[in-house]
Write an enzyme that holds these catalytic residues in place. Structure first.
Site, short mmCIF file in Angstrom:
data_model
loop_
_atom_site.label_atom_id
_atom_site.label_comp_id
_atom_site.label_asym_id
_atom_site.label_seq_id
_atom_site.Cartn_x
_atom_site.Cartn_y
_atom_site.Cartn_z
N GLU A 298 55.24 43.35 33.62
CA GLU A 298 53.89 43.96 33.49
C GLU A 298 53.76 44.96 32.61
O GLU A 298 52.57 45.23 32.01
CB GLU A 298 53.41 44.23 35.32
CG GLU A 298 53.18 43.21 36.14
CD GLU A 298 52.75 43.45 37.22
OE1 GLU A 298 53.48 43.28 38.36
OE2 GLU A 298 51.57 44.16 37.23
N GLY B 83 51.80 54.14 40.46
CA GLY B 83 51.43 54.65 39.30
C GLY B 83 52.27 54.24 38.20
O GLY B 83 52.47 54.66 36.93
N ILE C 92 37.55 46.44 45.27
CA ILE C 92 36.64 45.50 44.74
C ILE C 92 35.46 46.53 44.28
O ILE C 92 34.75 47.12 44.81
CB ILE C 92 36.13 44.32 45.61
CG1 ILE C 92 37.40 43.64 45.81
CG2 ILE C 92 35.07 43.46 44.71
CD1 ILE C 92 37.00 42.58 47.05
N SER D 260 48.76 39.11 34.42
CA SER D 260 47.74 38.54 33.34
C SER D 260 46.78 39.85 33.28
O SER D 260 46.78 40.59 34.13
CB SER D 260 46.89 37.53 34.17
OG SER D 260 47.29 36.50 34.37
N ASP E 110 38.98 39.07 39.85
CA ASP E 110 39.86 38.42 38.84
C ASP E 110 39.66 37.07 38.23
O ASP E 110 40.52 36.33 37.96
CB ASP E 110 41.14 38.19 39.72
CG ASP E 110 41.60 39.41 40.57
OD1 ASP E 110 42.16 39.38 41.42
OD2 ASP E 110 41.66 40.49 40.06
N HIS F 270 46.85 42.08 36.49
CA HIS F 270 47.05 41.39 37.87
C HIS F 270 48.16 40.64 38.11
O HIS F 270 48.84 39.60 36.94
CB HIS F 270 45.88 40.49 37.96
CG HIS F 270 45.91 39.49 39.34
ND1 HIS F 270 45.52 40.01 40.49
CD2 HIS F 270 46.13 38.16 39.44
CE1 HIS F 270 45.63 39.07 41.39
NE2 HIS F 270 46.03 37.91 40.77
N ASN G 132 41.82 44.68 33.65
CA ASN G 132 42.69 44.92 34.95
C ASN G 132 44.01 44.20 34.60
O ASN G 132 44.08 43.10 33.96
CB ASN G 132 42.00 44.19 36.19
CG ASN G 132 43.00 44.07 37.48
OD1 ASN G 132 43.34 44.97 37.97
ND2 ASN G 132 43.17 42.87 38.05
#
Ligand SMILES: Nc1nc2c(c(=O)[nH]1)N[C@@H](CN(C=O)c1ccc(C(=O)N[C@@H](CCC(=O)O)C(=O)O)cc1)CN2
Ligand SMILES: NCC(=O)N[C@@H]1O[C@H](COP(=O)([O-])[O-])[C@@H](O)[C@H]1O
Length: 230
Positions: free
Chosen positions: A185, A23, A103, A147, A156, A120, A118
């Site tokens: 990130e 988290g 997924i 990304s 993705d 990634h 998302n």
């Protein structure tokens, strides 16, 4: 949506977070909200792992949580439908997959079309899927990164909104590379969500628009944690 003179929306921007892990990206969003750079509220945290760190973090922060174990459902679609019905119930403006390791079914992706992103850990389109750091090292890449992209049914593969780049250093192993990338990130996700919350970035209608113009290439996070056009 009306905006105030300071550019912030007049109504709260509601974010639902999906996570399966510790988290830290969720915490980065909460820190950005607390710090005033992200005009939003996290209205729910959802997981496939009841005992994950993200659920514990959310509970500690007084945020509603729903955690459903896949093994308690007849099949993937049943689990997916139950989890995303719980997501729908909090009426989010945005769904953020932050280390959600399932997924998502095409039906659920379509249910939230134009509202799901998302984060990634690779410079997509390189290395969709898992084990991205090891794959970048194995390929001998000189740089790596993360990304933020729109979630589409293909894994993705959705339009990329923003990226951050770091060098691969001599002696890097997968764990070290992941650890050096993680704080970047956090900054990337928070900055991207800020642009979405203030409507400078728009992902509705199957297109990505930034400040009213089609976005031709992912925005790039600079050393000051600001997103710049490529
Ligand atoms: N339909 C989509 N679903 C998801 C996307 C997406 O773009 N489209 N992004 C992912 C996040 N993700 C990488 O960023 C990712 C998540 C899960 C997997 C995966 O292989 N999951 C396996 C189980 C793996 C495990 O439990 O360890 C599975 O679901 O069978 C790859 C990449 C979120 N979902
Ligand atoms: N393919 C999805 C994926 O690997 N996502 C990655 O999971 C981690 C979650 O960390 P967190 O639980 O500390 O936010 C993050 O590094 C994120 O990029």
């Amino acid at each position: 949506m009306k905006l105030r003179p300071d550019g912030k929306p007049t109504e709260e921007y509601r974010i639902a977070v999906l996570a399966s892990g510790r988290g830290s990206n969720l915490q980065a969003l909460l820190d950005a909200i607390e710090g005033g750079s992200l005009p939003a509220r996290v209205v729910g945290v959802f997981s496939d792992k009841p005992n994950c760190g993200a659920i514990a973090l959310a509970r500690e922060a007084g945020i509603a949580t729903v955690a459903l174990r896949p093994r308690d459902f007849a099949d993937r679609d049943a689990h997916d439908e139950a989890l995303f019905s719980a997501v729908a119930a909090v009426q989010p403006d945005l769904i953020v997959c932050a280390g959600y390791l399932r997924i998502i079914s095409a039906a659920s992706v379509r249910r939230f079309e134009g509202r799901m992103i998302n984060i990634h850990p690779s410079l997509l389109p390189k290395y969709p899927g898992l084990d991205t750091h090891a794959r970048a090292l194995a390929a001998g890449d000189a740089e790596h990164g993360a990304s933020v992209h729109v979630v589409v049914p293909e894994l993705d593969a959705g339009p990329r909104l923003a990226q951050v780049r770091i060098p691969v250093l001599p002696g890097d192993d997968a764990a070290g590379l992941a650890a050096r990338l993680l704080p970047r990130e956090h900054a990337l996700l928070a900055a991207t969500c800020s642009l979405l919350a203030t409507r400078r970035l728009d992902i509705g209608g199957g297109r990505v628009r930034f400040d009213g113009r089609d976005l031709a290439a992912p925005l790039q996070l600079d050393a000051h944690d600001q997103l710049q056009e490529a």
